[in-house]
Scaffold this active site. Structure first.
Site, PDB file in Angstrom:
ATOM      1  N   LYS A 128     -40.283  38.032  43.614  1.00 63.82           N
ATOM      2  CA  LYS A 128     -40.434  39.135  44.555  1.00 63.82           C
ATOM      3  C   LYS A 128     -41.335  40.183  43.933  1.00 63.82           C
ATOM      4  O   LYS A 128     -41.350  40.344  42.697  1.00 63.82           O
ATOM      5  CB  LYS A 128     -39.056  39.764  44.854  1.00 63.82           C
TER       6      LYS A 128
ATOM      7  N   GLY B   2     -30.707  43.649  66.615  1.00 61.41           N
ATOM      8  CA  GLY B   2     -32.104  43.631  66.159  1.00 61.41           C
ATOM      9  C   GLY B   2     -32.895  42.763  67.106  1.00 61.41           C
ATOM     10  O   GLY B   2     -32.511  41.618  67.383  1.00 61.41           O
TER      11      GLY B   2
ATOM     12  N   GLY C 129     -36.442  42.121  66.922  1.00 63.48           N
ATOM     13  CA  GLY C 129     -37.785  41.984  66.371  1.00 63.48           C
ATOM     14  C   GLY C 129     -38.130  40.501  66.276  1.00 63.48           C
ATOM     15  O   GLY C 129     -37.682  39.686  67.095  1.00 63.48           O
TER      16      GLY C 129
ATOM     17  N   VAL D 227     -37.161  38.062  64.470  1.00 63.99           N
ATOM     18  CA  VAL D 227     -36.046  37.112  64.397  1.00 63.99           C
ATOM     19  C   VAL D 227     -35.185  37.184  65.668  1.00 63.99           C
ATOM     20  O   VAL D 227     -34.915  36.171  66.322  1.00 63.99           O
ATOM     21  CB  VAL D 227     -35.182  37.378  63.137  1.00 63.99           C
ATOM     22  N   GLY D 228     -34.761  38.398  66.034  1.00 66.23           N
ATOM     23  CA  GLY D 228     -33.847  38.581  67.167  1.00 66.23           C
ATOM     24  C   GLY D 228     -34.422  38.100  68.487  1.00 66.23           C
ATOM     25  O   GLY D 228     -33.726  37.470  69.292  1.00 66.23           O
TER      26      GLY D 228
END
Ligand code: NAD
Length: 370
Positions: A77, A177, A179, A181-182
Site C-alpha cells: 500500500k 453507500g 457509489g 460498489v453499492g
C-alpha cells in the site's frame, strides 16, 4: 515516526519506504508487506490524515485479500499526505514525482484507491510501467465502470444463500453507500429478484418496503444528485439505514459503520461486506452468536483486485468476469464450509485460509521475503 518493527510479524512487512520531495511538497509512505506470491499490488491512498500505521494495516489487508483470491501477488500500500482535491496540475506533478521516486521498487505495482483514480494511473504509466487500474484508452479495464466488485458480491451472495434459509427472489435488500460498489451490487441483485428496500449515500437514506427502482436511483446519481432526491420513498437519516429490517445487508461505504454501539439495531439474516473493514470484530462476533451469517470483506470484495491483477497480465474483459465468478464462488464456499465445520467466525476461517496460502508461498521461495 514509528519504526517498522512495531508492526512486524512472520509475514511482514518486508519494507517500509518513506518518500520526500520538498520541491513539490511530496510526502508519502510505501509499505511492501509480503511478496512471496509475487510483486505486491495495493492502491495509492491520498488524504491529509494518512499514517504509516494505517498504511501497514491496509498493506496487510491486501496480502490477505490477494492470497485469498489466489493471485500471483503479495500485498502493499502507498499513502500520500495530501488533499486529493488540490488543483489538477499540482496533483499531476505530485503523482508523477511519486512514481519517479519509487521507479526502482519492483516489488510494488501502483493501483488506485481513495483520492486517486484512472487518470492518476495514466500519469504513472508515463513514468513507470508497473501500474494497474488504467483508463481503457491506454489498455486498462475500467473496474468501476464494469462493476467488477459488485459482480463479485452478487456471486458471493448466491453461494452464501446456500447457508441461509431464504432465497434471493423477493429477499429484502439494504445497501449502505451508492457509489461504484453499492450501485452495481444493487443492480445485479435486483436483476435476480431481490427487492431493494433501503439505500443510503453520504447525504441520507431512503426507504420503501415495496422496493426502490434502481434505474431511477442510478439516473439521480448520473445527474450528480443524492438518493434522498428519490421521490417515492420515506426519507431517513443516513445512519438509520442500520434500523431497516431486511434479509441481506450490504455495507458499501466507510470503515467501522457497524460496531459494538449499534450492531444490536441491525435486523437482517445475511451480511456480505462490500466495503473494507465496515464492521468491527466485536460486531461480527455478536452477529455470529445471533446466527446472522457475515461474509468478510477480503473474501467478498476481491472482484476489484482480481480485475486489476488480470489487467496487469493482459487479460480481456470477459475473461475477468469469468475469473471473478469462479474464484469468489470457490473461496466463499471454502470459507463458509470451514467456518461451519470448526464452529468459528467466517472471518477467522478466511484469515486461516489466506495465511495458509501466504505461508505455503513463502515456503516455496529461497528467501521467505524476496
Ligand atoms: P465510492 O466513493 O464510489 O462510493 C462511496 C459511497 O458511499 C458514495 O455513495 C457515498 O456517498 C457513500 N457514503 C459515504 N459515507 C457514507 C456514510 N457514512 N453512510 C452512507 N453512505 C456513505 O466508493 P466505492 O468504490 O464504491 O467504495 C466503497 C467501499 O468499498 C470502500 O470501503 C472501498 O474501499 C471498498 N471497496 C471498493 C472496491 C471497488 O472496486 N471500488 C473494491 C473493494 C473494496
Amino acid at each position: 515516526m514509528q519504526d517498522m518493527f512495531a508492526f512486524a510479524d512472520e509475514l511482514g512487512p518486508l519494507k517500509i519506504i518513506h518518500v520526500q520531495e520538498p520541491s513539490v511538497g511530496l510526502r508519502a509512505v510505501l509499505v511492501v508487506d509480503n511478496v512471496a506470491a509475487g510483486p505486491s499490488i495495493g492502491g495509492i491512498r491520498m488524504a491529509p490524515d494518512v499514517s504509516t500505521e494505517e498504511c501497514f494495516r491496509l498493506a496487510r489487508a491486501m496480502t490477505m485479500k490477494n492470497a485469498a483470491a489466489g493471485l500471483p501477488h503479495g500485498g502493499g500500500k502507498l499513502v500520500v499526505y495530501a488533499d486529493p482535491k488540490m488543483p489538477k496540475e499540482r496533483k499531476q506533478t505530485l503523482v508523477r514525482a511519486l512514481a519517479c521516486s519509487l521507479r526502482e521498487v519492483e516489488q510494488y505495482i501502483f493501483a488506485p484507491d481513495m483520492g486517486t483514480d484512472e487518470e492518476c494511473m495514466a500519469w504513472i504509466k508515463d513514468e513507470v510501467d508497473r501500474v494497474v487500474g488504467l483508463p481503457r484508452e491506454v489498455g486498462g479495464i475500467p473496474l468501476d465502470e464494469i462493476g467488477a466488485t459488485g459482480f463479485g458480491l452478487r456471486n458471493v451472495v448466491d453461494v452464501a444463500l446456500r447457508y441461509c434459509d431464504f432465497e434471493l427472489a423477493g429477499a429484502r435488500l439494504v445497501v449502505q453507500g451508492f457509489g461504484a460498489v453499492g450501485k452495481h451490487v444493487s443492480r445485479f441483485l435486483t436483476a435476480e429478484g431481490a427487492r431493494l428496500v433501503a439505500v443510503a449515500d453520504s447525504a441520507g437514506a431512503v426507504h420503501n418496503p415495496d422496493g426502490l427502482d434502481v434505474e431511477a436511483l442510478l439516473r439521480l446519481k448520473e445527474q450528480g444528485r443524492s438518493v434522498v432526491d428519490y421521490a417515492d420513498a420515506q426519507r431517513l437519516d443516513r445512519d438509520a439505514v442500520v434500523d431497516v429490517a431486511c434479509d441481506i445487508w450490504i455495507p458499501a461505504a466507510r470503515p467501522d459503520v457497524v460496531n459494538e454501539a449499534n450492531v444490536q439495531r441491525l435486523d437482517t439474516r445475511l451480511v456480505v461486506q462490500g466495503a473494507n473493514i465496515p464492521f468491527t470484530l466485536g460486531a461480527e462476533r455478536y452477529l455470529h452468536e445471533k446466527g446472522v451469517l457475515c461474509v468478510p470483506d477480503f473474501i467478498a470484495n476481491a472482484g476489484g483486485v482480481i480485475c486489476a491483477a488480470m489487467e496487469y497480465h493482459g487479460a480481456s474483459e470477459s475473461a475477468v468476469l469469468d475469473t471473478i465468478e469462479e474464484k469468489l464462488r470457490r473461496n466463499t464456499e471454502q470459507v463458509l464450509e470451514r467456518a461451519r465445520a470448526g464452529k468459528i467466525l467466517p472471518r477467522q476461517a478466511a484469515v486461516e485460509l489466506a495465511e495458509e496460502r501466504v505461508r505455503r508461498a513463502m515456503s516455496l521461495r529461497r528467501w521467505s521475503i524476496f
